[in-house]
Design a protein around this motif. Structure first.
Motif, PDB file in Angstrom:
ATOM      1  N   GLN A  15       0.827  -1.206   0.000  1.00 45.09           N
ATOM      2  CA  GLN A  15       0.000   0.000   0.000  1.00 45.09           C
ATOM      3  C   GLN A  15       0.867   1.265   0.000  1.00 45.09           C
ATOM      4  N   GLN A  16       1.939   1.239   0.761  1.00 41.98           N
ATOM      5  CA  GLN A  16       2.844   2.390   0.787  1.00 41.98           C
ATOM      6  C   GLN A  16       3.531   2.579  -0.555  1.00 41.98           C
ATOM      7  N   ARG A  17       3.899   1.489  -1.196  1.00 42.94           N
ATOM      8  CA  ARG A  17       4.514   1.573  -2.523  1.00 42.94           C
ATOM      9  C   ARG A  17       3.540   2.183  -3.528  1.00 42.94           C
ATOM     10  N   GLU A  18       2.296   1.712  -3.467  1.00 42.64           N
ATOM     11  CA  GLU A  18       1.294   2.221  -4.400  1.00 42.64           C
ATOM     12  C   GLU A  18       1.005   3.696  -4.139  1.00 42.64           C
ATOM     13  N   ALA A  19       0.933   4.070  -2.884  1.00 45.29           N
ATOM     14  CA  ALA A  19       0.662   5.470  -2.549  1.00 45.29           C
ATOM     15  C   ALA A  19       1.803   6.370  -3.009  1.00 45.29           C
ATOM     16  N   PHE A  20       3.033   5.891  -2.813  1.00 43.27           N
ATOM     17  CA  PHE A  20       4.180   6.668  -3.270  1.00 43.27           C
ATOM     18  C   PHE A  20       4.143   6.839  -4.782  1.00 43.27           C
ATOM     19  N   ALA A  21       3.946   5.738  -5.518  1.00 41.94           N
ATOM     20  CA  ALA A  21       3.949   5.799  -6.981  1.00 41.94           C
ATOM     21  C   ALA A  21       2.875   6.752  -7.489  1.00 41.94           C
ATOM     22  N   ASP A  22       1.696   6.698  -6.880  1.00 41.43           N
ATOM     23  CA  ASP A  22       0.607   7.586  -7.300  1.00 41.43           C
ATOM     24  C   ASP A  22       0.978   9.047  -7.077  1.00 41.43           C
ATOM     25  N   ALA A  23       1.515   9.357  -5.886  1.00 42.12           N
ATOM     26  CA  ALA A  23       1.886  10.743  -5.580  1.00 42.12           C
ATOM     27  C   ALA A  23       3.032  11.213  -6.456  1.00 42.12           C
ATOM     28  N   TRP A  24       4.010  10.351  -6.662  1.00 46.67           N
ATOM     29  CA  TRP A  24       5.188  10.711  -7.470  1.00 46.67           C
ATOM     30  C   TRP A  24       4.794  11.032  -8.900  1.00 46.67           C
ATOM     31  N   HIS A  25       4.013  10.158  -9.498  1.00 48.83           N
ATOM     32  CA  HIS A  25       3.688  10.340 -10.913  1.00 48.83           C
ATOM     33  C   HIS A  25       2.654  11.439 -11.130  1.00 48.83           C
ATOM     34  N   ARG A  26       1.855  11.741 -10.111  1.00 48.87           N
ATOM     35  CA  ARG A  26       0.977  12.903 -10.227  1.00 48.87           C
ATOM     36  C   ARG A  26       1.803  14.182 -10.291  1.00 48.87           C
ATOM     37  N   ARG A  27       2.903  14.233  -9.532  1.00 46.82           N
ATOM     38  CA  ARG A  27       3.805  15.396  -9.605  1.00 46.82           C
ATOM     39  C   ARG A  27       4.386  15.525 -11.008  1.00 46.82           C
ATOM     40  N   VAL A  28       4.828  14.402 -11.566  1.00 41.19           N
ATOM     41  CA  VAL A  28       5.401  14.429 -12.909  1.00 41.19           C
ATOM     42  C   VAL A  28       4.371  14.921 -13.917  1.00 41.19           C
ATOM     43  N   GLN A  29       3.142  14.435 -13.804  1.00 39.35           N
ATOM     44  CA  GLN A  29       2.100  14.842 -14.743  1.00 39.35           C
ATOM     45  C   GLN A  29       1.793  16.328 -14.631  1.00 39.35           C
ATOM     46  N   VAL A  30       1.864  16.879 -13.410  1.00 40.74           N
ATOM     47  CA  VAL A  30       1.672  18.319 -13.245  1.00 40.74           C
ATOM     48  C   VAL A  30       2.716  19.081 -14.061  1.00 40.74           C
ATOM     49  N   VAL A  31       3.968  18.646 -13.985  1.00 40.31           N
ATOM     50  CA  VAL A  31       5.032  19.317 -14.742  1.00 40.31           C
ATOM     51  C   VAL A  31       4.768  19.221 -16.240  1.00 40.31           C
ATOM     52  N   LEU A  32       4.276  18.086 -16.680  1.00 41.66           N
ATOM     53  CA  LEU A  32       4.019  17.884 -18.102  1.00 41.66           C
ATOM     54  C   LEU A  32       2.789  18.646 -18.592  1.00 41.66           C
ATOM     55  N   SER A  33       1.941  19.104 -17.674  1.00 37.25           N
ATOM     56  CA  SER A  33       0.665  19.706 -18.067  1.00 37.25           C
ATOM     57  C   SER A  33       0.546  21.199 -17.775  1.00 37.25           C
ATOM     58  N   ASP A  34       1.303  21.684 -16.800  1.00 35.33           N
ATOM     59  CA  ASP A  34       1.089  23.047 -16.292  1.00 35.33           C
ATOM     60  C   ASP A  34       2.100  24.024 -16.892  1.00 35.33           C
ATOM     61  N   ASP A  35       1.659  24.785 -17.881  1.00 38.23           N
ATOM     62  CA  ASP A  35       2.550  25.745 -18.541  1.00 38.23           C
ATOM     63  C   ASP A  35       2.990  26.876 -17.611  1.00 38.23           C
ATOM     64  N   SER A  36       2.250  27.096 -16.504  1.00 37.92           N
ATOM     65  CA  SER A  36       2.615  28.181 -15.599  1.00 37.92           C
ATOM     66  C   SER A  36       3.930  27.904 -14.872  1.00 37.92           C
ATOM     67  N   LEU A  37       4.416  26.687 -14.933  1.00 36.71           N
ATOM     68  CA  LEU A  37       5.694  26.341 -14.318  1.00 36.71           C
ATOM     69  C   LEU A  37       6.883  26.771 -15.168  1.00 36.71           C
ATOM     70  N   PHE A  38       6.607  27.353 -16.328  1.00 32.85           N
ATOM     71  CA  PHE A  38       7.659  27.723 -17.257  1.00 32.85           C
ATOM     72  C   PHE A  38       7.472  29.162 -17.768  1.00 32.85           C
ATOM     73  N   THR A  39       8.566  29.838 -17.956  1.00 37.81           N
ATOM     74  CA  THR A  39       8.563  31.147 -18.608  1.00 37.81           C
ATOM     75  C   THR A  39       9.319  31.018 -19.922  1.00 37.81           C
ATOM     76  N   VAL A  40       8.684  31.434 -21.004  1.00 35.23           N
ATOM     77  CA  VAL A  40       9.269  31.344 -22.345  1.00 35.23           C
ATOM     78  C   VAL A  40       9.328  32.748 -22.932  1.00 35.23           C
ATOM     79  N   GLU A  41      10.507  33.167 -23.353  1.00 36.16           N
ATOM     80  CA  GLU A  41      10.623  34.505 -23.932  1.00 36.16           C
ATOM     81  C   GLU A  41      11.757  34.575 -24.950  1.00 36.16           C
ATOM     82  N   ALA A  42      11.588  35.447 -25.934  1.00 39.91           N
ATOM     83  CA  ALA A  42      12.631  35.687 -26.914  1.00 39.91           C
ATOM     84  C   ALA A  42      13.698  36.582 -26.309  1.00 39.91           C
ATOM     85  N   VAL A  43      14.942  36.347 -26.664  1.00 40.74           N
ATOM     86  CA  VAL A  43      16.044  37.177 -26.157  1.00 40.74           C
ATOM     87  C   VAL A  43      16.931  37.640 -27.313  1.00 40.74           C
TER      88      VAL A  43
END
Length: 217
Positions: free
Chosen positions: A189-217
């Motif tokens: 159960q602890q392994r499953e809970a960890f995997a779920d929490a870990w991969h939800r964090r990864v999915q947030v990074v893959l989905s949330d554009d607000s975590l990134f700033t993109v600009e021309a320089v």
């Protein structure tokens, strides 16, 4: 299978993934692959986040952040077509031995082809060469967050992408189960809970554009 491998009852024809991420692939042309007949002219390689996980050997907010840094940077740099390997210079604001920049740069190099002096030198005098296209400590960033620049060598256009890794959610108490997983004391159960929490964090990074700033320089 190597000589010291344990024989298996079945031969795997694909990776037995335990998680499926929702993120678009990256499409990128490779002129050398086209010349050598690996790809049809003007057709891209399709690189998925799963490919990046294979390269890195793991999936985490650093690996997913690197994937998104490349994806967002190349989308901005090539709004009307495919990015092209050998025409993309990558500049990192930090050093190669930094924990974040080191891992991220390997993934960025895998996708873009950009290397220091140890990469592909090109065909027939340099066609499609990728050496001297990856640079560390290349510029001063205004933030300690991982920041990369992507420059088109054909037009000199440059895009800067900053990954606000400090804004990534912490994943909650289940992340604390990692120690028990490593020493073998964690329950299923602890392994499953960890995997779920870990991969939800990864999915947030893959989905949330607000975590990134993109600009021309």
């Amino acid at each position: 299978m190597t000589s010291n491998s344990t024989p298996a009852d079945t031969t795997h024809n694909g990776t037995d993934w335990q998680v499926d991420y929702d993120v678009n692939p990256i499409e990128i042309r490779d002129p050398v692959a086209e010349v050598l007949g690996v790809l049809a002219p003007d057709e891209p390689f399709v690189i998925t986040y799963a490919d990046v996980v294979k390269e890195a050997g793991h999936s985490c907010p650093t690996a997913s952040g690197a994937y998104r840094v490349v994806q967002l940077g190349l989308n901005a740099l090539y709004p009307g077509g495919y990015p092209v390997r050998s025409e993309i210079e990558v500049q990192a604001a930090g050093p190669q031995d930094d924990a974040a920049y080191g891992v991220m740069s390997r993934i960025i190099s895998y996708i873009t082809g950009a290397t220091e002096d140890d990469g592909f030198g090109g065909l027939a005098g340099g066609y499609g060469g990728r050496r001297e296209l990856l640079h560390f400590d290349a510029f001063d960033s205004e933030t300690p967050e991982p920041t990369f620049r992507f420059r088109r060598t054909d037009t000199d256009e440059t895009i800067e992408v900053t990954y606000h890794v400090s804004d990534v959610p912490d994943g909650g108490p289940a992340i604390g189960n990692l120690r028990g997983i490593l020493d073998g004391s964690a329950s299923d159960q602890q392994r499953e809970a960890f995997a779920d929490a870990w991969h939800r964090r990864v999915q947030v990074v893959l989905s949330d554009d607000s975590l990134f700033t993109v600009e021309a320089v």
